[in-house]
Design an enzyme around this catalytic site. Structure first.
Site, mmCIF file in Angstrom:
data_model
loop_
_atom_site.group_PDB
_atom_site.id
_atom_site.type_symbol
_atom_site.label_atom_id
_atom_site.label_comp_id
_atom_site.label_asym_id
_atom_site.label_seq_id
_atom_site.Cartn_x
_atom_site.Cartn_y
_atom_site.Cartn_z
ATOM 1 N N LYS A 159 -11.089 -0.487 6.908
ATOM 2 C CA LYS A 159 -9.804 -0.388 7.692
ATOM 3 C C LYS A 159 -10.040 0.347 9.069
ATOM 4 C CE LYS A 159 -5.605 2.541 7.052
ATOM 5 N NZ LYS A 159 -4.914 3.643 6.374
ATOM 6 N N ARG B 283 1.176 10.271 0.464
ATOM 7 C CA ARG B 283 1.435 11.473 1.117
ATOM 8 C C ARG B 283 2.676 12.088 0.371
ATOM 9 N NH1 ARG B 283 0.949 8.586 6.870
ATOM 10 N NH2 ARG B 283 2.833 7.497 5.964
ATOM 11 N N GLU C 51 0.919 -1.167 -0.023
ATOM 12 C CA GLU C 51 0.024 -0.014 -0.068
ATOM 13 C C GLU C 51 0.859 1.378 -0.010
ATOM 14 O OE1 GLU C 51 -2.471 2.514 3.013
ATOM 15 O OE2 GLU C 51 -2.906 0.376 3.341
#
Length: 321
Positions: free
Chosen positions: A129, A45, A41
């Site tokens: 999640k 950012r 993943e």
């Protein structure tokens, strides 16, 4: 369940990575694959995220690559166009979830309370999640929150490490755990690819928890099995337990009363998660004899033999109970 989510469940650990340089994408992907986790993943950012996803997806097609920390539909498009196979967001944004589901893009949004979970259910999601996992109450919070939502599964991320990994995965409502302890920014900056491979391999080993349970030894007759069992019992100071087709000497030795599977006998290896063990060992080239599979009353696989012998022994894996 979506095929990507099913893959998550088999892999068990989803490495969460942040890359400042796209030049690190290929060696990092290679390190993860060598360590046994063909998945990543890549958090959105950093400026390098989009190109990193493209490099990993193109150069390592066997790898399941997705985008994390996705905050806008524009980022969804950029990530998917770069090759991302799934989207992960830190919170539950109905607009992003609806956008992804309409385009049939697997998305796992962050949830940390019952209201978020109910919104996710309304949006048609099966897995969310749980973030930030440890800070939001950890495993106890997930267990409490999961009770009324019987069909919802969770992927905790945030504060997961080698010490608490299996305590999370033992709960059947958790399909996988996201973590970054094997791919720290410090190791990436130092380009310590061998170190990342070692930590990744250790993470998989910790998860699977292989443990030698017993060795089964073939004997030509019940009389021979009894005689040889008495020798082992005397040697080890153990008792003998009759099990119809065999005699157990303590825990480590099973003396077969007649020639059984394997040239010399069999070796039983216990694992924390048999279904995940089959997946990971399959990636290492091992094959399993499906005719040997046994399931419990809930349909969970609990027993499986390797197709080939090792050193004259048949080898079977057994689910830890």
């Amino acid at each position: 369940m979506n095929k990507v989510l099913e893959e998550f469940s088999k892999i068990g650990i989803i490495p969460v990575i942040a890359l400042d340089s796209a030049g690190d994408a290929a060696p990092l992907a290679n390190a993860l694959i060598k360590g046994g986790l063909p998945c990543a993943e890549v958090t959105f950012r950093t400026e390098a995220a989009e190109e990193s996803i493209r490099i990993m997806s193109e150069q390592f097609p066997e790898m399941l690559v997705g985008a994390g920390t996705v905050l806008t539909t524009e980022q969804v498009d950029r990530a998917v166009n770069a090759g991302a196979k799934f989207i992960v967001s830190p919170g539950l944004n109905p607009k992003i979830v609806a956008y992804c589901t309409k385009k049939d893009i697997p998305i796992t949004p962050g949830c940390s309370n019952p209201s978020d979970v109910e919104t996710a259910i309304e949006l048609g999601l099966e897995v969310v999640k749980f973030f930030p996992a440890e800070a939001a109450g950890g495993l106890n919070m997930i267990k409490s929150m999961a009770a009324p939502y019987t069909k919802m599964k969770f992927m905790p991320t945030g504060g997961i490490n080698a010490k608490n990994l299996t305590s999370y995965l033992d709960f059947d409502k958790i399909i996988a755990c996201g973590g970054s302890w094997m791919v720290s920014k410090e190791m990436i900056a130092a380009k310590d690819w061998d170190g990342i491979t070692a930590l990744t391999r250790e993470a998989v080993s910790t998860m699977l928890g292989f443990h030698l349970l017993h060795i089964g030894i073939n004997n030509p007759s019940a009389e021979t099995a009894q005689r040889e069992s008495e020798k082992f019992a005397s040697l080890l100071g153990e008792s003998i337990r009759d099990n119809d087709v065999s005699l157990f000497v303590g825990t480590p030795f099973e003396m077969m009363k007649a020639p059984g599977r394997g040239t010399n006998g069999h070796i039983c290896i216990q694992t924390n998660y048999l279904d995940r063990a089959l997946y990971h060992l399959g990636k290492r080239g091992f094959q399993f004899d499906e005719s040997s599979f046994k399931y419990n009353d809930k349909g969970k696989l609990i027993f499986a033999y390797l197709t080939d012998e090792i050193a004259g022994f048949a080898v079977h894996l057994s689910q830890k109970v």
